[in-house]
Write an enzyme that holds these catalytic residues in place. Sequence first.
Site, short mmCIF file in Angstrom:
data_model
loop_
_atom_site.label_atom_id
_atom_site.label_comp_id
_atom_site.label_asym_id
_atom_site.label_seq_id
_atom_site.Cartn_x
_atom_site.Cartn_y
_atom_site.Cartn_z
N TYR A 43 -13.15 4.64 -13.66
CA TYR A 43 -13.06 3.59 -12.65
C TYR A 43 -13.91 2.39 -13.05
CZ TYR A 43 -13.84 1.34 -8.09
OH TYR A 43 -13.92 0.43 -7.05
N LYS B 158 -12.83 -1.49 -13.65
CA LYS B 158 -13.39 -2.55 -12.82
C LYS B 158 -14.20 -3.57 -13.62
CE LYS B 158 -11.83 -2.00 -8.71
NZ LYS B 158 -10.98 -3.08 -8.15
N ASP C 71 4.23 2.56 -4.30
CA ASP C 71 3.28 3.16 -5.24
C ASP C 71 3.03 2.13 -6.33
OD1 ASP C 71 1.95 4.54 -7.22
OD2 ASP C 71 3.35 6.22 -7.30
N ASN D 284 -6.52 -6.31 -5.04
CA ASN D 284 -7.55 -5.47 -4.42
C ASN D 284 -7.36 -3.98 -4.67
OD1 ASN D 284 -9.57 -4.70 -2.14
ND2 ASN D 284 -7.63 -3.77 -1.49
N THR E 97 -16.95 1.12 4.24
CA THR E 97 -15.62 1.40 4.75
C THR E 97 -15.57 2.84 5.27
OG1 THR E 97 -14.86 2.23 2.60
CG2 THR E 97 -14.63 -0.15 3.02
N ASP F 280 0.86 -1.17 0.00
CA ASP F 280 0.00 0.00 0.00
C ASP F 280 0.90 1.23 0.00
OD1 ASP F 280 -3.26 0.24 0.94
OD2 ASP F 280 -2.07 2.08 1.01
#
Length: 257
Positions: A164, A168, A72, A99, A199, A50
């Site tokens: 996005y 996806k 990164d 993920n 989240t 991460d």
Amino acid sequence: MATVPYIEFAGVRFNSLAGQGVIVTGGASGIGADIVRAFAQQGCKVGFVDRDEAAGRALAASLPETFFESVDVTDVPALKAAIERLAARTGGVDVLVNNVANDQRHSIDDITPEFFDERIAVNLRPHFFATQAVLASMRGKGGGSIVNIGSGSWKNKTPNLSVYATAKSAMQGFTRCLARDLGRDNIRVNCVVPGWTMTERQVSLWVDAAGEAEMDKQHCIPGRIVGMDIAHMVLFLAADTARMVTAQEFVVDAGWA
């Protein structure tokens, strides 16, 4: 203001996962952090990457046999090198969870080529190269499981997410073709598609009264989806319980799509 619901799950045990080496991309927060926690609870050796170094180090320090590399993911050589270092600490790679993502909202009128390329570099490209980075280890172990994390946003036609959603939705094609390419190596490839998951990021940025009402309307099951709902599906697909399951998509959205 909405709050992140806390749901404590009973301990579900997948005996075949104990001691396995797991790599998770984008594992420092959100759904990724719950996936890391879920594998650690199964007795796995978990490595995750991460860019959020503080959150990543804190999470790794709180869990047994869990290792973190700050990277990164848009820097492909750095990503592959980080995965190689983590694989050395986890005893090789049995499971990869692709993920990492960034669902920043954007208007079609404002998208530049640079923005488009940067979104793809986060939401699609790392999945290819993280997979490439673990193949030698999985083949050496005689097989493995790759789980790609998709998104229900494109199924539900969520506005202001066109780039996005493009990345996806590509998880379906990536998953199915990769399953064919890697099946003879006993490597299974599946996709988990989360619905609107509560989240901290979602709750702090986008969940409002209208959003709550829409979930109440669209969910067939009352309640809210949390990260562990997604993590439990990932565990099932990683374990030997799913040994003949590949090239499939599993939607965890309370029946919205």
